[in-house]
Design a protein around this motif. Sequence first.
Motif, PDB file in Angstrom:
ATOM      1  N   GLY A 146      70.628  48.866 -45.868  1.00 33.58           N
ATOM      2  CA  GLY A 146      70.423  47.542 -46.426  1.00 33.58           C
ATOM      3  C   GLY A 146      71.285  46.446 -45.844  1.00 33.58           C
ATOM      4  O   GLY A 146      71.177  45.294 -46.264  1.00 33.58           O
ATOM      5  N   ALA A 147      72.131  46.749 -44.876  1.00 34.38           N
ATOM      6  CA  ALA A 147      73.004  45.725 -44.297  1.00 34.38           C
ATOM      7  C   ALA A 147      72.198  44.743 -43.453  1.00 34.38           C
ATOM      8  O   ALA A 147      71.197  45.104 -42.828  1.00 34.38           O
ATOM      9  CB  ALA A 147      74.098  46.375 -43.449  1.00 34.38           C
ATOM     10  N   LYS A 148      72.649  43.498 -43.434  1.00 34.91           N
ATOM     11  CA  LYS A 148      72.021  42.450 -42.643  1.00 34.91           C
ATOM     12  C   LYS A 148      73.058  41.893 -41.670  1.00 34.91           C
ATOM     13  O   LYS A 148      74.123  41.432 -42.083  1.00 34.91           O
ATOM     14  CB  LYS A 148      71.494  41.316 -43.528  1.00 34.91           C
ATOM     15  CG  LYS A 148      70.736  41.790 -44.776  1.00 34.91           C
ATOM     16  CD  LYS A 148      69.527  42.629 -44.438  1.00 34.91           C
ATOM     17  CE  LYS A 148      68.854  43.122 -45.721  1.00 34.91           C
ATOM     18  NZ  LYS A 148      67.791  44.118 -45.437  1.00 34.91           N
ATOM     19  N   ILE A 149      72.738  41.942 -40.395  1.00 39.58           N
ATOM     20  CA  ILE A 149      73.607  41.383 -39.357  1.00 39.58           C
ATOM     21  C   ILE A 149      72.816  40.252 -38.712  1.00 39.58           C
ATOM     22  O   ILE A 149      71.767  40.490 -38.096  1.00 39.58           O
ATOM     23  CB  ILE A 149      74.009  42.452 -38.331  1.00 39.58           C
ATOM     24  CG1 ILE A 149      74.659  43.648 -39.046  1.00 39.58           C
ATOM     25  CG2 ILE A 149      74.966  41.874 -37.303  1.00 39.58           C
ATOM     26  CD1 ILE A 149      75.037  44.782 -38.116  1.00 39.58           C
ATOM     27  N   ARG A 160      82.129  50.152 -38.470  1.00 36.45           N
ATOM     28  CA  ARG A 160      81.223  50.618 -39.509  1.00 36.45           C
ATOM     29  C   ARG A 160      80.939  49.465 -40.464  1.00 36.45           C
ATOM     30  O   ARG A 160      81.870  48.830 -40.965  1.00 36.45           O
ATOM     31  CB  ARG A 160      81.841  51.800 -40.266  1.00 36.45           C
ATOM     32  CG  ARG A 160      82.010  53.035 -39.368  1.00 36.45           C
ATOM     33  CD  ARG A 160      83.082  53.961 -39.885  1.00 36.45           C
ATOM     34  NE  ARG A 160      84.358  53.298 -40.062  1.00 36.45           N
ATOM     35  CZ  ARG A 160      85.178  52.965 -39.069  1.00 36.45           C
ATOM     36  NH1 ARG A 160      84.845  53.208 -37.814  1.00 36.45           N
ATOM     37  NH2 ARG A 160      86.328  52.369 -39.316  1.00 36.45           N
ATOM     38  N   VAL A 161      79.663  49.205 -40.692  1.00 33.76           N
ATOM     39  CA  VAL A 161      79.235  48.131 -41.578  1.00 33.76           C
ATOM     40  C   VAL A 161      78.755  48.766 -42.875  1.00 33.76           C
ATOM     41  O   VAL A 161      77.836  49.588 -42.867  1.00 33.76           O
ATOM     42  CB  VAL A 161      78.111  47.288 -40.941  1.00 33.76           C
ATOM     43  CG1 VAL A 161      77.660  46.187 -41.890  1.00 33.76           C
ATOM     44  CG2 VAL A 161      78.582  46.696 -39.612  1.00 33.76           C
ATOM     45  N   VAL A 168      77.884  37.771 -40.641  1.00 35.71           N
ATOM     46  CA  VAL A 168      77.470  36.517 -39.997  1.00 35.71           C
ATOM     47  C   VAL A 168      78.500  36.027 -38.983  1.00 35.71           C
ATOM     48  O   VAL A 168      78.318  34.972 -38.383  1.00 35.71           O
ATOM     49  CB  VAL A 168      77.210  35.421 -41.048  1.00 35.71           C
ATOM     50  CG1 VAL A 168      75.995  35.764 -41.895  1.00 35.71           C
ATOM     51  CG2 VAL A 168      78.434  35.205 -41.929  1.00 35.71           C
ATOM     52  N   ASN A 169      79.574  36.792 -38.795  1.00 31.37           N
ATOM     53  CA  ASN A 169      80.601  36.434 -37.820  1.00 31.37           C
ATOM     54  C   ASN A 169      80.923  37.646 -36.945  1.00 31.37           C
ATOM     55  O   ASN A 169      80.659  38.788 -37.325  1.00 31.37           O
ATOM     56  CB  ASN A 169      81.882  35.964 -38.516  1.00 31.37           C
ATOM     57  CG  ASN A 169      81.673  34.688 -39.311  1.00 31.37           C
ATOM     58  OD1 ASN A 169      81.237  33.673 -38.774  1.00 31.37           O
ATOM     59  ND2 ASN A 169      81.954  34.741 -40.604  1.00 31.37           N
ATOM     60  N   ILE A 180      79.692  40.245 -48.929  1.00 31.18           N
ATOM     61  CA  ILE A 180      78.820  39.124 -48.606  1.00 31.18           C
ATOM     62  C   ILE A 180      79.657  37.851 -48.720  1.00 31.18           C
ATOM     63  O   ILE A 180      79.973  37.420 -49.826  1.00 31.18           O
ATOM     64  CB  ILE A 180      77.613  39.042 -49.570  1.00 31.18           C
ATOM     65  CG1 ILE A 180      76.840  40.365 -49.558  1.00 31.18           C
ATOM     66  CG2 ILE A 180      76.715  37.884 -49.215  1.00 31.18           C
ATOM     67  CD1 ILE A 180      75.717  40.414 -50.576  1.00 31.18           C
ATOM     68  N   PRO A 181      80.039  37.226 -47.613  1.00 30.96           N
ATOM     69  CA  PRO A 181      79.894  37.719 -46.244  1.00 30.96           C
ATOM     70  C   PRO A 181      80.856  38.871 -45.980  1.00 30.96           C
ATOM     71  O   PRO A 181      81.864  39.013 -46.677  1.00 30.96           O
ATOM     72  CB  PRO A 181      80.233  36.492 -45.398  1.00 30.96           C
ATOM     73  CG  PRO A 181      81.187  35.716 -46.249  1.00 30.96           C
ATOM     74  CD  PRO A 181      80.716  35.907 -47.663  1.00 30.96           C
TER      75      PRO A 181
END
Length: 249
Positions: A146-149, A160-161, A168-169, A180-181
Amino acid sequence: MPIEATSTSGEAAEQLSLLRLLREDLRCVKLRDPAARGELESLLTYPGVHAVIWHRLSHRLWRRGWRFPARFLSWLGRFLTNVDIHPGATIGRRFFIDHGAGVVIGETAEIGDDVTLYHGVTLGGTTWSPGKRHPSLEDDVVVGAGAKILGPITVGRGTRVGANSVVVNDVPADVTVVGIPAKVVYPDGAGKKVGRIDLNHHFMPDPVSAALSHIIDRVDFVEARLGLLQRHVREDRSEDSRDQKEHTS
């Protein structure tokens, strides 16, 4: 035969034979998914593997300028696997999408070697302007479910995310980011490795809980200091009262 340990960029991976790339993609499944019992089963039943195969084919067409056939193969792969990878995306060797559902990878995304994505990951853009719009993931990156890059940023090697994070950085190498972020919570890259890949992106502290604990500790300290000051004030008043009585007597 063991998987080669040599790291190459996505561009260099394109110089390898298609069959060799696909064999590496298939072999890496067992190293990163304990549920995988054999290469034949992975080949026939893993939508993440199917999505990578479709992308390898469509990307080669895209690089040769056959844009419509490439987009058609990409659409067919999305229809069959529920994984949307633009044929223009550059992907390195031994790429694995675990569970393979709801993953989106944009046109200018660049992915290094030995990268693992879980379901629901988006490598998306933040602008309609032409040019580089999507993220770059260096070697050995693991992205949780579910991560958004988003945007033309770089996620450093071995990072690791955490699941459901929004990045966003730019992110440095060998850290864990969550939130988030997303923010760095493990700056030293601590964690156990599975083979050559660190999959332990779930060992994440709670930044909110840590902040509240710090505030509570600070409040306890201030209350203790305030109590000490109040005691000193009472003692000073008692001394002044005694001195006044002695003076009047």
